[in-house]
Design an enzyme around this catalytic site. Sequence first.
Site, PDB file in Angstrom:
ATOM      1  N   HIS A  16      38.149  41.625  33.953  1.00 21.15           N
ATOM      2  CA  HIS A  16      38.083  41.229  32.603  1.00 21.15           C
ATOM      3  C   HIS A  16      38.245  42.186  31.467  1.00 21.15           C
ATOM      4  O   HIS A  16      38.694  43.151  31.563  1.00 21.15           O
ATOM      5  CB  HIS A  16      36.326  40.854  32.728  1.00 21.15           C
ATOM      6  CG  HIS A  16      35.379  42.063  32.381  1.00 21.15           C
ATOM      7  ND1 HIS A  16      34.149  41.927  31.970  1.00 21.15           N
ATOM      8  CD2 HIS A  16      35.690  43.471  32.468  1.00 21.15           C
ATOM      9  CE1 HIS A  16      33.613  43.228  31.920  1.00 21.15           C
ATOM     10  NE2 HIS A  16      34.414  43.968  32.187  1.00 21.15           N
ATOM     11  N   CYS A  35      36.707  48.758  27.215  1.00 21.40           N
ATOM     12  CA  CYS A  35      36.689  47.527  28.059  1.00 21.40           C
ATOM     13  C   CYS A  35      37.294  46.505  27.105  1.00 21.40           C
ATOM     14  O   CYS A  35      37.486  45.527  27.598  1.00 21.40           O
ATOM     15  CB  CYS A  35      35.026  47.014  27.791  1.00 21.40           C
ATOM     16  SG  CYS A  35      34.012  47.692  29.073  1.00 21.40           S
ATOM     17  N   HIS A  41      40.831  45.186  33.148  1.00 19.68           N
ATOM     18  CA  HIS A  41      40.207  46.156  34.011  1.00 19.68           C
ATOM     19  C   HIS A  41      39.167  45.634  35.066  1.00 19.68           C
ATOM     20  O   HIS A  41      38.575  44.283  34.598  1.00 19.68           O
ATOM     21  CB  HIS A  41      39.565  47.354  33.735  1.00 19.68           C
ATOM     22  CG  HIS A  41      38.371  47.112  32.754  1.00 19.68           C
ATOM     23  ND1 HIS A  41      38.240  46.569  31.312  1.00 19.68           N
ATOM     24  CD2 HIS A  41      36.942  46.814  33.222  1.00 19.68           C
ATOM     25  CE1 HIS A  41      36.998  46.311  31.022  1.00 19.68           C
ATOM     26  NE2 HIS A  41      36.194  46.419  31.970  1.00 19.68           N
ATOM     27  N   HIS A  43      35.778  45.308  38.025  1.00 17.86           N
ATOM     28  CA  HIS A  43      34.592  45.630  38.532  1.00 17.86           C
ATOM     29  C   HIS A  43      34.230  45.066  39.850  1.00 17.86           C
ATOM     30  O   HIS A  43      34.742  44.105  40.302  1.00 17.86           O
ATOM     31  CB  HIS A  43      33.275  45.327  37.455  1.00 17.86           C
ATOM     32  CG  HIS A  43      33.528  45.969  36.440  1.00 17.86           C
ATOM     33  ND1 HIS A  43      33.167  47.394  35.998  1.00 17.86           N
ATOM     34  CD2 HIS A  43      33.912  45.371  34.954  1.00 17.86           C
ATOM     35  CE1 HIS A  43      33.350  47.451  34.446  1.00 17.86           C
ATOM     36  NE2 HIS A  43      33.853  46.214  34.172  1.00 17.86           N
ATOM     37  N   ASP A  81      35.852  35.503  42.702  1.00 17.74           N
ATOM     38  CA  ASP A  81      36.033  36.459  43.522  1.00 17.74           C
ATOM     39  C   ASP A  81      37.847  36.831  43.366  1.00 17.74           C
ATOM     40  O   ASP A  81      38.521  35.723  43.403  1.00 17.74           O
ATOM     41  CB  ASP A  81      36.010  36.300  44.901  1.00 17.74           C
ATOM     42  CG  ASP A  81      35.947  37.600  45.620  1.00 17.74           C
ATOM     43  OD1 ASP A  81      36.094  38.841  45.298  1.00 17.74           O
ATOM     44  OD2 ASP A  81      36.669  37.573  46.728  1.00 17.74           O
ATOM     45  N   HIS A  82      38.239  37.899  42.968  1.00 12.48           N
ATOM     46  CA  HIS A  82      39.510  38.334  42.822  1.00 12.48           C
ATOM     47  C   HIS A  82      40.198  37.247  41.605  1.00 12.48           C
ATOM     48  O   HIS A  82      41.589  37.020  41.617  1.00 12.48           O
ATOM     49  CB  HIS A  82      40.274  37.989  44.030  1.00 12.48           C
ATOM     50  CG  HIS A  82      40.107  39.375  45.003  1.00 12.48           C
ATOM     51  ND1 HIS A  82      38.985  39.244  45.750  1.00 12.48           N
ATOM     52  CD2 HIS A  82      41.020  40.085  45.378  1.00 12.48           C
ATOM     53  CE1 HIS A  82      39.282  40.450  46.179  1.00 12.48           C
ATOM     54  NE2 HIS A  82      40.293  40.970  46.172  1.00 12.48           N
ATOM     55  N   GLU A 126      27.222  45.548  37.489  1.00 10.84           N
ATOM     56  CA  GLU A 126      28.618  45.734  37.143  1.00 10.84           C
ATOM     57  C   GLU A 126      29.191  47.074  37.730  1.00 10.84           C
ATOM     58  O   GLU A 126      30.142  47.139  37.919  1.00 10.84           O
ATOM     59  CB  GLU A 126      28.621  45.689  35.570  1.00 10.84           C
ATOM     60  CG  GLU A 126      30.290  45.322  35.273  1.00 10.84           C
ATOM     61  CD  GLU A 126      30.319  44.917  33.550  1.00 10.84           C
ATOM     62  OE1 GLU A 126      30.598  43.761  33.382  1.00 10.84           O
ATOM     63  OE2 GLU A 126      30.039  45.823  32.771  1.00 10.84           O
TER      64      GLU A 126
HETATM   65 NI    NI Z   1      34.299  46.018  32.203  1.00 18.39          NI
END
Ligand code: NI
Length: 137
Positions: A16, A35, A41, A43, A81-82, A126
């Site tokens: 995200h 961020c 990036h 998580h 997911d992914h 997160e």
């Molecule tokens: Ni983040």
Amino acid sequence: MPRVTVHRKAHFNAAHRLYRKDWSDDKNFEVFNKCSNQYFHGHNYELIVSLTGEISPETGYVYDLGVLRNLIKDEIEEAFDHKNLNIEVPEFKDLIPTAENISVVIYNKLRVHIPEDLDIKITLYETPRNFVSYSGE
Ligand code: NI
């Protein structure tokens, strides 16, 4: 009957970026810091879905955790997911994908599938130290 809470853990990886299109790059960096990185990036999100309700005298269950597992797999893992949340998940087209907003989206996606007499609580990690929870208030 006693009211009991049952929990199911799940996991997804997602990318995200936290930023507002209507703010400058400088303003985004000031508020969201790293961020806001334009290259995104990722998580490793850990999810806990908790359901509270009365034990069924017939089955002894509050809710079948096998059913909950499949529901989370179909509605949440398949969708997130992914994925790049900003780009690939329609709910975040105009919603900043913070852990707070992700937990609300997860709640809403599950709420429609779970009987109304059960209370739902979403807990979303997160990072191992940063987590949020949402119960539909
Ligand atoms: Ni983040």
